[in-house]
Scaffold this active site. Sequence first.
Site, mmCIF file in Angstrom:
data_model
loop_
_atom_site.group_PDB
_atom_site.id
_atom_site.type_symbol
_atom_site.label_atom_id
_atom_site.label_comp_id
_atom_site.label_asym_id
_atom_site.label_seq_id
_atom_site.Cartn_x
_atom_site.Cartn_y
_atom_site.Cartn_z
ATOM 1 N N ARG A 54 -11.573 0.746 -7.129
ATOM 2 C CA ARG A 54 -10.129 0.089 -6.740
ATOM 3 C C ARG A 54 -10.009 0.953 -5.212
ATOM 4 O O ARG A 54 -9.280 0.364 -4.353
ATOM 5 C CB ARG A 54 -9.183 0.452 -7.488
ATOM 6 C CG ARG A 54 -7.658 -0.046 -7.154
ATOM 7 C CD ARG A 54 -6.691 0.045 -8.134
ATOM 8 N NE ARG A 54 -5.821 -0.840 -7.694
ATOM 9 C CZ ARG A 54 -4.691 -0.424 -6.995
ATOM 10 N NH1 ARG A 54 -4.606 0.634 -6.297
ATOM 11 N NH2 ARG A 54 -3.748 -1.311 -6.733
ATOM 12 N N ILE B 140 0.790 -1.287 -0.103
ATOM 13 C CA ILE B 140 -0.194 -0.148 -0.061
ATOM 14 C C ILE B 140 1.010 1.054 -0.163
ATOM 15 O O ILE B 140 1.710 1.285 1.156
ATOM 16 C CB ILE B 140 -0.962 0.033 1.285
ATOM 17 C CG1 ILE B 140 -1.847 -1.107 1.271
ATOM 18 C CG2 ILE B 140 -1.887 1.489 1.369
ATOM 19 C CD1 ILE B 140 -2.784 -1.189 2.304
ATOM 20 N N CYS C 12 1.835 6.268 -7.296
ATOM 21 C CA CYS C 12 0.957 6.346 -6.023
ATOM 22 C C CYS C 12 1.229 7.566 -5.082
ATOM 23 O O CYS C 12 2.273 7.798 -4.605
ATOM 24 C CB CYS C 12 1.085 4.852 -5.234
ATOM 25 S SG CYS C 12 0.067 4.815 -3.765
ATOM 26 N N SER D 69 5.076 3.525 -7.839
ATOM 27 C CA SER D 69 5.824 4.747 -8.453
ATOM 28 C C SER D 69 4.570 5.912 -8.777
ATOM 29 O O SER D 69 4.893 7.205 -8.686
ATOM 30 C CB SER D 69 6.439 4.314 -9.585
ATOM 31 O OG SER D 69 5.465 3.861 -10.615
ATOM 32 N N ASP E 75 3.541 -6.136 -4.630
ATOM 33 C CA ASP E 75 3.267 -5.336 -5.854
ATOM 34 C C ASP E 75 3.486 -3.723 -5.406
ATOM 35 O O ASP E 75 3.196 -3.194 -4.493
ATOM 36 C CB ASP E 75 1.659 -5.498 -5.505
ATOM 37 C CG ASP E 75 0.833 -4.460 -6.512
ATOM 38 O OD1 ASP E 75 1.654 -3.933 -7.316
ATOM 39 O OD2 ASP E 75 -0.144 -4.302 -6.169
#
Length: 533
Positions: free
Chosen positions: A444, A339, A345, A343, A384
Amino acid sequence: MLDAYGVKVSRQKTLGGYKAGKEPYVMAKFFEGESHTFSEYLLVPGYSSAENIPANVSLKTPLVKFKKGEEPALSLNIPMVSAVMQAVSGPRLAIALAQQGGLSFIYGSQSAEDEAQMIREVKSYKAGFVVSDSTLTPDMTLAEVLELKEKTGHSTMPVTADGTSYGKLVGIVTSRDYRPSRDDITKKVAEFMTPVDEIISAPETTTLKEANDIIWNNKLNALPIVDTSGYLVSLVFRKDYDSHKSAPNELLDASKRYLVGAGINTRDYETRVPLLVEAGADVLCIDSSEGYSEWQARTLKWIRQTYGDSVKVGAGNVVDAEGFRFLADAGADFVKIGIGGGSICITREQKGIGRGQATSVIDVARARDAYFEETGIYIPICSDGGIVYDYHMTLALAMGSDFMMLGRYFARFDESPSNRVNVNGSYMKEYWGEGSARARNWQRYDLGGNKRGLSFVEGVDSYVPYAGPLKEGVEGSLLKVKSTMCNCGALDINELREKAKITLVSATSIVEGGAHDVLLKDQHQQVSYNFRS
Ligand code: IMP
């Protein structure tokens, strides 16, 4: 310390507080220690024998859960999957990545029908037969041809009556048909294309071997495949035949079709999942920025009730043992971690949630191992986001990740769906977050169900340096991963975990890790050096 589910987690401290005039009460849990990211760690080499050469290293890894002593129903030949993002995972990238042994999750922020169509495109792909992404109409201008070439990087462009890649073939344009510096850029494609009656084409029944023979015998670069009514079906390029032959890691299903995954959300799964399953998706992934939620449990439950174990589905994202255990108990086939580390985010800035990616992986890997000990079920985990240097992949694997999901990394390649643009003389690809105003993938980020919650962005729209074909990029990165594994004395991912010695590094050591105290001679070298892979 054991958490509410009996899983060993990193020790947490609590802080006492007071409400005016009331009993003391517990305010918050504090994780002990800082949370770290990959750049703060290095691997310390171990003994490497003469056997430890990259050619001997296997990167095969499980994709979905399995029982002790059994084989997983799905594995990856390389530990890489591409992010569930509009700028990353379309059919072309899915095919290119499956050819290298990895898997794409086609993005879910589109209609279920369109997503299913993309899945069908991958599943029906015949190796070496390419559906054109640069098709022209006869009345387009040379200026438009040049613009399209700049965008896609492709110079061979079929011309069809309606401009679609399945339209009636009327001609073909290659860079040999015009001179950009001399020709009038307003002239029409019809004036300079090679017309269909002068083109060598082949029928749909042609095999790849036969197509290659036609290409060689006639000294062609590309061979259009047409149906009996003259409609374009695909193109075979001279180079694709060779690249197909040199893809020993290809990820294929039992019918020799490429494996492909699909992103789903926690809102419309009852209608979306059946379409994706019918289209042939091999594995699904609930795509959400925060996976420790009732909505994910409901989605997993519905899939299990409807399909039993025959439909494989991963869930996430989580960043600690508690989140892992929740999704494991809810029936996830793999669990995704991360979380705020992506890159593009800005979740951490916007909401203040998240955790350093390396610390998250270490914590979740311990929970995964504890779960395995307790139940005999191994649930693969996927790190991730936040992979910047190639060695971050090796660290993620050494820390316990079974595979990695990458967005920025794949967006840079030819095969990603995003545009290639020229920015101040350098080629760039566009790359935008699913939570950006451009993607508008709000499901999302809100908490699921039917209510829309989000009213702010959690991602940005950006450029990343264009990096050419996926195959070359992935091969280069994995060669580095394998070399480092050899330095650690490991010939597979399990052995890497057993043998890896990992150390935290100080800020000063990080500076020492790059070229320092010298002036690089070549400016370009400096840029590529600084810019990671
Ligand atoms: P990257 O490999 O560092 O570029 O990170 C890719 C990952 O970032 C994706 O797989 C998602 O988990 C996450 N992501 C995608 N879009 C967004 C966004 O808009 N905001 C926050 N995270 C995102």
